[in-house]
Design a protein around this motif. Structure first.
Motif, PDB file in Angstrom:
ATOM      1  N   PRO A  98      28.062   1.624 -14.548  1.00 38.24           N
ATOM      2  CA  PRO A  98      28.673   1.383 -13.234  1.00 38.24           C
ATOM      3  C   PRO A  98      27.764   0.603 -12.290  1.00 38.24           C
ATOM      4  N   ALA A  99      26.493   0.454 -12.642  1.00 39.23           N
ATOM      5  CA  ALA A  99      25.547  -0.267 -11.790  1.00 39.23           C
ATOM      6  C   ALA A  99      25.789  -1.777 -11.876  1.00 39.23           C
ATOM      7  N   THR A 100      25.558  -2.456 -10.749  1.00 39.47           N
ATOM      8  CA  THR A 100      25.610  -3.928 -10.741  1.00 39.47           C
ATOM      9  C   THR A 100      24.346  -4.449 -11.429  1.00 39.47           C
ATOM     10  N   LEU A 101      24.304  -5.732 -11.685  1.00 42.05           N
ATOM     11  CA  LEU A 101      23.119  -6.321 -12.311  1.00 42.05           C
ATOM     12  C   LEU A 101      21.873  -6.057 -11.479  1.00 42.05           C
ATOM     13  N   SER A 102      21.959  -6.291 -10.176  1.00 46.85           N
ATOM     14  CA  SER A 102      20.815  -6.074  -9.304  1.00 46.85           C
ATOM     15  C   SER A 102      20.357  -4.618  -9.362  1.00 46.85           C
ATOM     16  N   GLU A 103      21.303  -3.693  -9.288  1.00 49.55           N
ATOM     17  CA  GLU A 103      20.953  -2.270  -9.353  1.00 49.55           C
ATOM     18  C   GLU A 103      20.330  -1.920 -10.712  1.00 49.55           C
ATOM     19  N   TYR A 104      20.903  -2.466 -11.759  1.00 54.77           N
ATOM     20  CA  TYR A 104      20.440  -2.182 -13.116  1.00 54.77           C
ATOM     21  C   TYR A 104      19.014  -2.687 -13.338  1.00 54.77           C
ATOM     22  N   LEU A 105      18.721  -3.905 -12.886  1.00 54.66           N
ATOM     23  CA  LEU A 105      17.395  -4.473 -13.090  1.00 54.66           C
ATOM     24  C   LEU A 105      16.337  -3.882 -12.165  1.00 54.66           C
ATOM     25  N   ASN A 106      16.749  -3.363 -11.026  1.00 56.57           N
ATOM     26  CA  ASN A 106      15.794  -2.848 -10.051  1.00 56.57           C
ATOM     27  C   ASN A 106      15.610  -1.338 -10.105  1.00 56.57           C
ATOM     28  N   ARG A 107      16.175  -0.705 -11.109  1.00 52.20           N
ATOM     29  CA  ARG A 107      16.047   0.747 -11.213  1.00 52.20           C
ATOM     30  C   ARG A 107      14.649   1.135 -11.695  1.00 52.20           C
ATOM     31  N   GLY A 108      14.146   2.223 -11.184  1.00 53.74           N
ATOM     32  CA  GLY A 108      12.884   2.781 -11.671  1.00 53.74           C
ATOM     33  C   GLY A 108      11.697   1.840 -11.589  1.00 53.74           C
ATOM     34  N   GLU A 109      10.714   2.158 -12.406  1.00 48.96           N
ATOM     35  CA  GLU A 109       9.489   1.360 -12.442  1.00 48.96           C
ATOM     36  C   GLU A 109       9.711   0.087 -13.246  1.00 48.96           C
ATOM     37  N   HIS A 110       8.895  -0.919 -12.937  1.00 50.91           N
ATOM     38  CA  HIS A 110       8.970  -2.196 -13.642  1.00 50.91           C
ATOM     39  C   HIS A 110       7.755  -2.372 -14.539  1.00 50.91           C
ATOM     40  N   GLU A 111       7.910  -3.270 -15.477  1.00 57.37           N
ATOM     41  CA  GLU A 111       6.793  -3.639 -16.341  1.00 57.37           C
ATOM     42  C   GLU A 111       5.719  -4.301 -15.471  1.00 57.37           C
ATOM     43  N   PRO A 112       4.448  -4.104 -15.808  1.00 49.46           N
ATOM     44  CA  PRO A 112       3.406  -4.818 -15.065  1.00 49.46           C
ATOM     45  C   PRO A 112       3.476  -6.310 -15.379  1.00 49.46           C
ATOM     46  N   ALA A 113       3.070  -7.118 -14.418  1.00 50.33           N
ATOM     47  CA  ALA A 113       3.082  -8.576 -14.602  1.00 50.33           C
ATOM     48  C   ALA A 113       2.074  -8.964 -15.669  1.00 50.33           C
ATOM     49  N   SER A 114       2.443  -9.941 -16.450  1.00 48.22           N
ATOM     50  CA  SER A 114       1.494 -10.466 -17.438  1.00 48.22           C
ATOM     51  C   SER A 114       0.635 -11.513 -16.750  1.00 48.22           C
ATOM     52  N   PRO A 115      -0.602 -11.663 -17.183  1.00 50.34           N
ATOM     53  CA  PRO A 115      -1.456 -12.667 -16.543  1.00 50.34           C
ATOM     54  C   PRO A 115      -0.976 -14.075 -16.904  1.00 50.34           C
ATOM     55  N   ASN A 116      -0.873 -14.915 -15.898  1.00 49.49           N
ATOM     56  CA  ASN A 116      -0.484 -16.301 -16.116  1.00 49.49           C
ATOM     57  C   ASN A 116      -1.635 -17.198 -15.673  1.00 49.49           C
ATOM     58  N   THR A 117      -1.733 -18.344 -16.297  1.00 47.79           N
ATOM     59  CA  THR A 117      -2.795 -19.287 -15.976  1.00 47.79           C
ATOM     60  C   THR A 117      -2.429 -20.089 -14.731  1.00 47.79           C
ATOM     61  N   LEU A 118      -3.404 -20.802 -14.186  1.00 39.50           N
ATOM     62  CA  LEU A 118      -3.149 -21.688 -13.056  1.00 39.50           C
ATOM     63  C   LEU A 118      -2.142 -22.760 -13.458  1.00 39.50           C
ATOM     64  N   ASP A 119      -2.249 -23.271 -14.693  1.00 36.69           N
ATOM     65  CA  ASP A 119      -1.289 -24.261 -15.186  1.00 36.69           C
ATOM     66  C   ASP A 119       0.119 -23.673 -15.198  1.00 36.69           C
ATOM     67  N   ASP A 120       0.269 -22.412 -15.631  1.00 33.67           N
ATOM     68  CA  ASP A 120       1.578 -21.752 -15.614  1.00 33.67           C
ATOM     69  C   ASP A 120       2.122 -21.677 -14.191  1.00 33.67           C
ATOM     70  N   HIS A 121       1.245 -21.314 -13.263  1.00 30.84           N
ATOM     71  CA  HIS A 121       1.656 -21.187 -11.861  1.00 30.84           C
ATOM     72  C   HIS A 121       2.130 -22.539 -11.311  1.00 30.84           C
ATOM     73  N   GLU A 122       1.374 -23.585 -11.575  1.00 32.85           N
ATOM     74  CA  GLU A 122       1.746 -24.916 -11.092  1.00 32.85           C
ATOM     75  C   GLU A 122       3.019 -25.422 -11.779  1.00 32.85           C
ATOM     76  N   ALA A 123       3.155 -25.167 -13.079  1.00 32.91           N
ATOM     77  CA  ALA A 123       4.360 -25.581 -13.802  1.00 32.91           C
ATOM     78  C   ALA A 123       5.579 -24.831 -13.271  1.00 32.91           C
TER      79      ALA A 123
END
Length: 185
Positions: free
Chosen positions: A86-111
Motif C-alpha cells: 500500500p506504500a507509494t514509491l517514495s514511502e517504500y524507498l524511504n522506510r527505515g534505515e538506508h544503506e551507507p553511501a559507497s565511496p565515490n572518487t572525485l572523477d565520479d563526483h564531477e561526472a
C-alpha cells in the motif's frame, strides 16, 4: 525509477556499476547510489545516450525476499509474482534505515555533475521552480540566462573526457533552445 528484482544471493553481484541491465542506447555514466535505498537493497544511477540525447535512469535493485511493488507503480514485467504494497514509491524507498553511501572518487563526483546538467534543463522545460536551485547546486549562475549557464557548466566538464555524456548534454541544451523563450528561461 526502474526496479530490478534479483535472487537474494545475487544482490551484490548484480547491483554494481557495469552490471546494470541493458537498456536503450548506451551507458555514458553509472554510479553506485545504494544510499538511496533501504537496508538490504541496492541502487545505481545511470545516464544512457539514446539517439544522441541523455536519458537518466535510477535503478533500484531489490532481492526477491524484500521486493514489493509500490502502490503508485506500473509493473511492466514480473516473473516472480511479487505482491503490491500500500506504500507509494517514495514511502517504500524511504522506510527505515538506508544503506551507507559507497565511496565515490572525485572523477565520479564531477561526472555526476556533468550528467545532471540535462536534469536542470528538464526542470527548465517543465518550468520547475527547482531549476535555478539545481543550476546553482551544479555550480552555475542561477540568475540571468539559464541556458547560457547550462552551456557554461557543460564546458567546465569537457576535461573529464566523457565525450558521450558531454555531447548528449550539449545536444539537449540545443534542443531546449528551440523552445519558446518563456519555457527556456
Amino acid at each position: 525509477m526502474t526496479a530490478h528484482v534479483v535472487a537474494d544471493e545475487r544482490l551484490d553481484e548484480d547491483a554494481v556499476p557495469g552490471r546494470l541491465p541493458g537498456g536503450p542506447g548506451r551507458i555514458a555514466f553509472e554510479i553506485d547510489a545504494r544510499h538511496n535505498g533501504p537496508l538490504g537493497t541496492r541502487a545505481a544511477s545511470a545516464q544512457y545516450v539514446v539517439d544522441g540525447l541523455p536519458l537518466w535512469v535510477d535503478w533500484h535493485i531489490h532481492p526477491v525476499s524484500l521486493a514489493h511493488w509500490p502502490s503508485d507503480s506500473t509493473v511492466v514485467f514480473d516473473r516472480h509474482g511479487i505482491t503490491r504494497t500500500p506504500a507509494t514509491l517514495s514511502e517504500y524507498l524511504n522506510r527505515g534505515e538506508h544503506e551507507p553511501a559507497s565511496p565515490n572518487t572525485l572523477d565520479d563526483h564531477e561526472a555526476m555533475r556533468l550528467a545532471l546538467v540535462p536534469i536542470a534543463g528538464k526542470q527548465l522545460a517543465r518550468r520547475s521552480p527547482e531549476a535555478a536551485r539545481t543550476i546553482e547546486f551544479l555550480g552555475g549562475r542561477a540568475d540571468g540566462d539559464h541556458l547560457a549557464s547550462l552551456r557554461e557548466l557543460l564546458n567546465q566538464f569537457e576535461h573529464l573526457g566523457r565525450s558521450d555524456s558531454f555531447a548528449a548534454g550539449h545536444a539537449y541544451v540545443d534542443l531546449l533552445e528551440t523552445l519558446p523563450p518563456r519555457l527556456s528561461r
